[in-house]
Motif scaffolding. Structure first.
Motif, PDB file in Angstrom:
ATOM      1  N   ARG A  25       0.826  -1.222   0.000  1.00  0.00           N
ATOM      2  CA  ARG A  25       0.000   0.000   0.000  1.00  0.00           C
ATOM      3  C   ARG A  25       0.848   1.255   0.000  1.00  0.00           C
ATOM      4  NH1 ARG A  25      -3.333  -2.393   4.134  1.00  0.00           N
ATOM      5  NH2 ARG A  25      -2.326  -1.026   5.674  1.00  0.00           N
ATOM      6  N   THR A  26       1.872   1.292   0.866  1.00  0.00           N
ATOM      7  CA  THR A  26       2.583   2.544   1.097  1.00  0.00           C
ATOM      8  C   THR A  26       4.032   2.533   0.629  1.00  0.00           C
ATOM      9  OG1 THR A  26       3.256   1.888   3.329  1.00  0.00           O
ATOM     10  CG2 THR A  26       1.138   2.961   3.123  1.00  0.00           C
ATOM     11  N   GLY A  27       4.535   1.356   0.223  1.00  0.00           N
ATOM     12  CA  GLY A  27       5.929   1.255  -0.183  1.00  0.00           C
ATOM     13  C   GLY A  27       6.817   0.930   1.002  1.00  0.00           C
ATOM     14  N   PHE A  28       7.877   0.219   0.730  1.00  0.00           N
ATOM     15  CA  PHE A  28       8.763  -0.236   1.805  1.00  0.00           C
ATOM     16  C   PHE A  28       9.372   0.936   2.570  1.00  0.00           C
ATOM     17  CE2 PHE A  28      13.213  -1.165   2.978  1.00  0.00           C
ATOM     18  CZ  PHE A  28      12.966  -2.079   4.009  1.00  0.00           C
ATOM     19  N   HIS A  29       9.901   1.914   1.847  1.00  0.00           N
ATOM     20  CA  HIS A  29      10.636   2.989   2.503  1.00  0.00           C
ATOM     21  C   HIS A  29       9.738   3.883   3.363  1.00  0.00           C
ATOM     22  CE1 HIS A  29      14.519   2.121   0.758  1.00  0.00           C
ATOM     23  NE2 HIS A  29      13.950   2.001  -0.431  1.00  0.00           N
ATOM     24  N   ALA A  30       8.454   3.956   3.036  1.00  0.00           N
ATOM     25  CA  ALA A  30       7.536   4.803   3.810  1.00  0.00           C
ATOM     26  C   ALA A  30       6.913   4.064   4.988  1.00  0.00           C
ATOM     27  CB  ALA A  30       6.430   5.339   2.901  1.00  0.00           C
ATOM     28  N   THR A  31       7.168   2.770   5.101  1.00  0.00           N
ATOM     29  CA  THR A  31       6.546   1.955   6.144  1.00  0.00           C
ATOM     30  C   THR A  31       7.449   1.846   7.369  1.00  0.00           C
ATOM     31  OG1 THR A  31       5.362   0.631   4.494  1.00  0.00           O
ATOM     32  CG2 THR A  31       5.604  -0.325   6.683  1.00  0.00           C
ATOM     33  N   ALA A  61       9.766 -11.669   2.660  1.00  0.00           N
ATOM     34  CA  ALA A  61       8.737 -11.574   1.615  1.00  0.00           C
ATOM     35  C   ALA A  61       9.303 -12.038   0.274  1.00  0.00           C
ATOM     36  CB  ALA A  61       8.223 -10.144   1.508  1.00  0.00           C
ATOM     37  N   PHE A  62      10.538 -11.636  -0.018  1.00  0.00           N
ATOM     38  CA  PHE A  62      11.157 -12.064  -1.272  1.00  0.00           C
ATOM     39  C   PHE A  62      11.334 -13.582  -1.294  1.00  0.00           C
ATOM     40  CE2 PHE A  62      14.831 -13.278  -3.796  1.00  0.00           C
ATOM     41  CZ  PHE A  62      14.513 -12.717  -5.014  1.00  0.00           C
ATOM     42  N   VAL A  63      11.784 -14.150  -0.180  1.00  0.00           N
ATOM     43  CA  VAL A  63      11.981 -15.603  -0.108  1.00  0.00           C
ATOM     44  C   VAL A  63      10.650 -16.323  -0.338  1.00  0.00           C
ATOM     45  CG1 VAL A  63      12.559 -17.515   1.434  1.00  0.00           C
ATOM     46  CG2 VAL A  63      14.041 -15.514   1.329  1.00  0.00           C
ATOM     47  N   ARG A  64       9.572 -15.801   0.259  1.00  0.00           N
ATOM     48  CA  ARG A  64       8.260 -16.440   0.054  1.00  0.00           C
ATOM     49  C   ARG A  64       7.886 -16.418  -1.426  1.00  0.00           C
ATOM     50  NH1 ARG A  64       2.764 -14.688   3.143  1.00  0.00           N
ATOM     51  NH2 ARG A  64       3.857 -15.628   4.906  1.00  0.00           N
ATOM     52  N   PHE A  65       8.062 -15.267  -2.061  1.00  0.00           N
ATOM     53  CA  PHE A  65       7.719 -15.159  -3.487  1.00  0.00           C
ATOM     54  C   PHE A  65       8.572 -16.112  -4.322  1.00  0.00           C
ATOM     55  CE2 PHE A  65       8.324 -13.341  -7.718  1.00  0.00           C
ATOM     56  CZ  PHE A  65       7.014 -13.112  -8.112  1.00  0.00           C
ATOM     57  N   LEU A 107       6.384  -6.358  -4.069  1.00  0.00           N
ATOM     58  CA  LEU A 107       7.451  -6.269  -3.078  1.00  0.00           C
ATOM     59  C   LEU A 107       8.783  -6.759  -3.611  1.00  0.00           C
ATOM     60  CD1 LEU A 107       6.614  -6.768   0.577  1.00  0.00           C
ATOM     61  CD2 LEU A 107       6.050  -4.963  -0.986  1.00  0.00           C
ATOM     62  N   VAL A 108       8.753  -7.615  -4.624  1.00  0.00           N
ATOM     63  CA  VAL A 108      10.003  -8.082  -5.203  1.00  0.00           C
ATOM     64  C   VAL A 108      10.817  -6.906  -5.717  1.00  0.00           C
ATOM     65  CG1 VAL A 108      11.018  -9.419  -7.086  1.00  0.00           C
ATOM     66  CG2 VAL A 108       9.107 -10.358  -5.779  1.00  0.00           C
ATOM     67  N   PHE A 109      10.139  -5.932  -6.289  1.00  0.00           N
ATOM     68  CA  PHE A 109      10.853  -4.792  -6.851  1.00  0.00           C
ATOM     69  C   PHE A 109      11.259  -3.802  -5.755  1.00  0.00           C
ATOM     70  CE2 PHE A 109       8.607  -6.787 -10.297  1.00  0.00           C
ATOM     71  CZ  PHE A 109       9.655  -6.948 -11.188  1.00  0.00           C
ATOM     72  N   ASP A 110      10.509  -3.758  -4.642  1.00  0.00           N
ATOM     73  CA  ASP A 110      10.989  -3.018  -3.480  1.00  0.00           C
ATOM     74  C   ASP A 110      12.256  -3.675  -2.952  1.00  0.00           C
ATOM     75  OD1 ASP A 110       9.356  -0.850  -3.144  1.00  0.00           O
ATOM     76  OD2 ASP A 110       7.951  -1.826  -1.793  1.00  0.00           O
ATOM     77  N   PHE A 111      12.271  -5.001  -2.994  1.00  0.00           N
ATOM     78  CA  PHE A 111      13.436  -5.750  -2.529  1.00  0.00           C
ATOM     79  C   PHE A 111      14.667  -5.383  -3.354  1.00  0.00           C
ATOM     80  CE2 PHE A 111      16.186  -9.484  -2.910  1.00  0.00           C
ATOM     81  CZ  PHE A 111      16.386  -9.828  -1.585  1.00  0.00           C
ATOM     82  N   LEU A 169      13.742 -11.537 -19.577  1.00  0.00           N
ATOM     83  CA  LEU A 169      12.585 -11.092 -20.349  1.00  0.00           C
ATOM     84  C   LEU A 169      11.327 -11.117 -19.489  1.00  0.00           C
ATOM     85  CD1 LEU A 169      11.056 -10.394 -22.977  1.00  0.00           C
ATOM     86  CD2 LEU A 169      11.022 -12.832 -23.502  1.00  0.00           C
ATOM     87  N   VAL A 170      11.111 -12.226 -18.783  1.00  0.00           N
ATOM     88  CA  VAL A 170       9.911 -12.356 -17.962  1.00  0.00           C
ATOM     89  C   VAL A 170       9.902 -11.306 -16.847  1.00  0.00           C
ATOM     90  CG1 VAL A 170       8.673 -13.855 -16.362  1.00  0.00           C
ATOM     91  CG2 VAL A 170       9.592 -14.801 -18.484  1.00  0.00           C
ATOM     92  N   GLU A 171      11.021 -11.132 -16.174  1.00  0.00           N
ATOM     93  CA  GLU A 171      11.048 -10.170 -15.067  1.00  0.00           C
ATOM     94  C   GLU A 171      10.929  -8.724 -15.576  1.00  0.00           C
ATOM     95  OE1 GLU A 171      13.996 -10.787 -12.103  1.00  0.00           O
ATOM     96  OE2 GLU A 171      12.887 -12.532 -11.383  1.00  0.00           O
ATOM     97  N   GLY A 172      11.467  -8.455 -16.742  1.00  0.00           N
ATOM     98  CA  GLY A 172      11.294  -7.128 -17.323  1.00  0.00           C
ATOM     99  C   GLY A 172       9.831  -6.839 -17.633  1.00  0.00           C
ATOM    100  N   LEU A 173       9.120  -7.843 -18.126  1.00  0.00           N
ATOM    101  CA  LEU A 173       7.689  -7.679 -18.381  1.00  0.00           C
ATOM    102  C   LEU A 173       6.920  -7.451 -17.081  1.00  0.00           C
ATOM    103  CD1 LEU A 173       7.139 -10.450 -21.092  1.00  0.00           C
ATOM    104  CD2 LEU A 173       7.066  -7.972 -21.443  1.00  0.00           C
ATOM    105  N   LEU A 174       7.293  -8.211 -16.046  1.00  0.00           N
ATOM    106  CA  LEU A 174       6.625  -8.046 -14.753  1.00  0.00           C
ATOM    107  C   LEU A 174       6.814  -6.623 -14.222  1.00  0.00           C
ATOM    108  CD1 LEU A 174       7.404 -11.415 -12.937  1.00  0.00           C
ATOM    109  CD2 LEU A 174       5.228 -10.665 -13.909  1.00  0.00           C
ATOM    110  N   LEU A 175       8.011  -6.097 -14.373  1.00  0.00           N
ATOM    111  CA  LEU A 175       8.269  -4.735 -13.908  1.00  0.00           C
ATOM    112  C   LEU A 175       7.362  -3.742 -14.623  1.00  0.00           C
ATOM    113  CD1 LEU A 175       9.842  -2.591 -12.378  1.00  0.00           C
ATOM    114  CD2 LEU A 175      11.603  -2.702 -14.154  1.00  0.00           C
ATOM    115  N   GLN A 176       7.238  -3.877 -15.933  1.00  0.00           N
ATOM    116  CA  GLN A 176       6.384  -2.963 -16.687  1.00  0.00           C
ATOM    117  C   GLN A 176       4.920  -3.087 -16.259  1.00  0.00           C
ATOM    118  OE1 GLN A 176       7.213  -2.405 -21.014  1.00  0.00           O
ATOM    119  NE2 GLN A 176       8.674  -4.071 -20.699  1.00  0.00           N
ATOM    120  N   CYS A 177       4.481  -4.326 -16.001  1.00  0.00           N
ATOM    121  CA  CYS A 177       3.096  -4.537 -15.573  1.00  0.00           C
ATOM    122  C   CYS A 177       2.835  -3.912 -14.208  1.00  0.00           C
ATOM    123  CB  CYS A 177       2.770  -6.029 -15.519  1.00  0.00           C
ATOM    124  SG  CYS A 177       2.732  -6.836 -17.142  1.00  0.00           S
ATOM    125  N   LEU A 178       3.828  -3.947 -13.335  1.00  0.00           N
ATOM    126  CA  LEU A 178       3.655  -3.402 -11.992  1.00  0.00           C
ATOM    127  C   LEU A 178       3.661  -1.880 -11.982  1.00  0.00           C
ATOM    128  CD1 LEU A 178       5.863  -5.906  -9.976  1.00  0.00           C
ATOM    129  CD2 LEU A 178       3.373  -5.688  -9.867  1.00  0.00           C
TER     130      LEU A 178
END
Length: 207
Positions: A25-31, A61-65, A107-111, A169-178
């Protein structure tokens, strides 16, 4: 009937679930830890019984994902289907995972952003085997490509680093979708991604 008491693992998982919701909701750095405690409905001190630092929650969280993605990939890789069909399913699963659990995927990208990557690829003190996770991603995809070669389903001279390119390629697409969910969704990206991957691997494809 009195409520069932939670085990330490269950309580840790409940706190992690709450943290993932707040981070998304608020981002890692703001939490702050207080925000996580409020969401989990526990005292601030309870958080520190399970996590030493806010960064440790993000690591978990990253490990869970990553564990969820790897569990799916391992199961698909063992299926009794042609190797290329399993590769297709793996790419679809990696993209579908982000759509079914967008908070965790975000959260992966916050990581990535929060890590201080050094020469070893690890933040000091982190429990995450960051490189090892990607090694297994590449190994699973590489094994399927070798099997697909034996089946004659892909060209014989597939470059050695192709698994890394597929993961990228897959992770780059995920970043754009997020970052632009209004324009792109992971489910829509599966077919274009597979067309690029499979057309380039097909026997007789230009080098």
């Amino acid at each position: 009937m009195s409520p069932r008491s939670m085990s330490k693992d269950e309580k840790r998982a409940e706190i992690l679930d709450a943290a993932i919701r707040v981070f998304a909701r608020t981002g890692f750095h703001a939490t702050k830890i207080e925000d996580v405690a409020r969401e989990a409905r526990v005292a601030k001190g309870t958080i520190y019984l399970y996590f030493d630092r806010r960064e440790d929650i993000l690591d978990a969280a990253f490990v869970r994902f990553a564990d969820g993605v790897l569990t799916q990939m391992r199961a698909i890789a063992k299926a009794r289907e042609p190797a290329l069909s399993r590769l297709r399913s793996i790419v679809e699963a990696m993209l579908a995972g982000a759509q079914s659990g967008p908070d965790l995927a975000r959260l992966v990208f916050d990581f990535w952003a929060a890590r201080r990557i050094g020469g070893s690829g690890e933040r000091p003190g982190t429990p995450v085997d960051f490189a090892g996770i990607y090694v297994e991603y590449r190994q699973l995809i590489g094994s399927l490509l070798e099997q697909a070669k034996d089946e004659g389903a892909v060209r014989a001279d597939v470059p050695e680093d192709t698994p890394a390119v597929i993961v990228g390629l897959v992770e780059g697409l995920l970043l754009q979708c997020l970052v632009d969910p209004g324009a792109l969704t992971p489910s829509r990206m599966a077919e274009p991604a597979l067309a690029v991957i499979l057309d380039g691997l097909a026997p007789g494809a230009p080098h």
